[in-house]
Design an enzyme around this catalytic site. Sequence first.
Site, mmCIF file in Angstrom:
data_model
loop_
_atom_site.group_PDB
_atom_site.id
_atom_site.type_symbol
_atom_site.label_atom_id
_atom_site.label_comp_id
_atom_site.label_asym_id
_atom_site.label_seq_id
_atom_site.Cartn_x
_atom_site.Cartn_y
_atom_site.Cartn_z
ATOM 1 N N HIS A 175 0.826 -1.219 0.000
ATOM 2 C CA HIS A 175 0.000 0.000 0.000
ATOM 3 C C HIS A 175 0.857 1.264 0.000
ATOM 4 O O HIS A 175 2.046 1.240 0.336
ATOM 5 C CB HIS A 175 -0.928 0.017 1.216
ATOM 6 C CG HIS A 175 -0.188 0.012 2.525
ATOM 7 N ND1 HIS A 175 0.391 1.146 3.059
ATOM 8 C CD2 HIS A 175 0.073 -0.985 3.407
ATOM 9 C CE1 HIS A 175 0.972 0.858 4.203
ATOM 10 N NE2 HIS A 175 0.804 -0.433 4.448
ATOM 11 N N GLU B 29 -2.282 -7.338 7.059
ATOM 12 C CA GLU B 29 -0.973 -7.182 7.681
ATOM 13 C C GLU B 29 -0.859 -8.117 8.886
ATOM 14 O O GLU B 29 -1.881 -8.564 9.444
ATOM 15 C CB GLU B 29 -0.786 -5.723 8.124
ATOM 16 C CG GLU B 29 0.505 -5.414 8.873
ATOM 17 C CD GLU B 29 1.762 -5.620 8.036
ATOM 18 O OE1 GLU B 29 2.050 -6.811 7.768
ATOM 19 O OE2 GLU B 29 2.449 -4.643 7.701
#
Length: 271
Positions: free
Chosen positions: A64, A140
Amino acid sequence: MAASMARAWLACAVILVELQCGASFCSVPLEHSVKSGKPQRGEGMKLPALRSCLAPATILLVRHGQTEWNVQGRYQGHMDSPLTARGRQEAQLLGKRLKESNKMIDNVFSSDLERARDTAKIISAEIGIDTIHTDTKLRERGFGIFEGLTREEVKSRYPEEMSTFAKMDLDYKVPGGDSRREVLDRTMQCLQDVAQNHPGKVSLVVTHGAVISLLMRWMLGIPFSPQSQAHADFKIRNSCLCELRYVGTKWEVLSFGDVAHCELDHILQRV
């Protein structure tokens, strides 16, 4: 007559499958299709052998864009922090780069966390993809009690946990978080599902820094221990691109940590 026509149609079908797969059934080891010298009723190519015939799948793995907590040096984990203006620009630049390349992207997948989804949305708008498939397996690593804190704050508040965490044990969990092995297992399962379900296609997958770091170490055989004999380490920068190819049942790393789209625009900084 009917039997002859049926055999002719079957031969044509086998040739067609061989052409589409880029491999011949004759290249499959005999144990996959024959026992005791004769094919048995109901037997044929087993699943791994069938997969080896499928066209290679390409996965463009992306971290990201930069977030506010990236700038502040805070552990994010399952918590979220919005993209900065620079982070949105990184995603846009990558989208433009992919649009101008010769790769036709067929699918977009993303972690369900906001920073990854927003990155995927920006890239998708540039390349003309309307649907983004989210998957919690791309999340994550959960950092538990570390989340929202800087490294110095963690050292001050949780010195024992930080010391154990730094040893990079695959099975250690920060209280309330995930182990490295758990993250690696779920992420690999997701990528294999994407590759096996989309042979011959190009899929963009937006995920996170710790996830990509774990994957690259596993794929390239880089030791997890800080006491390893590796002569250098690597960094997973925001919006970096890694190109993977799944061939049969094996992975190939074609590129790793590519941030040329940022360098060309003169916005790359160390995070």
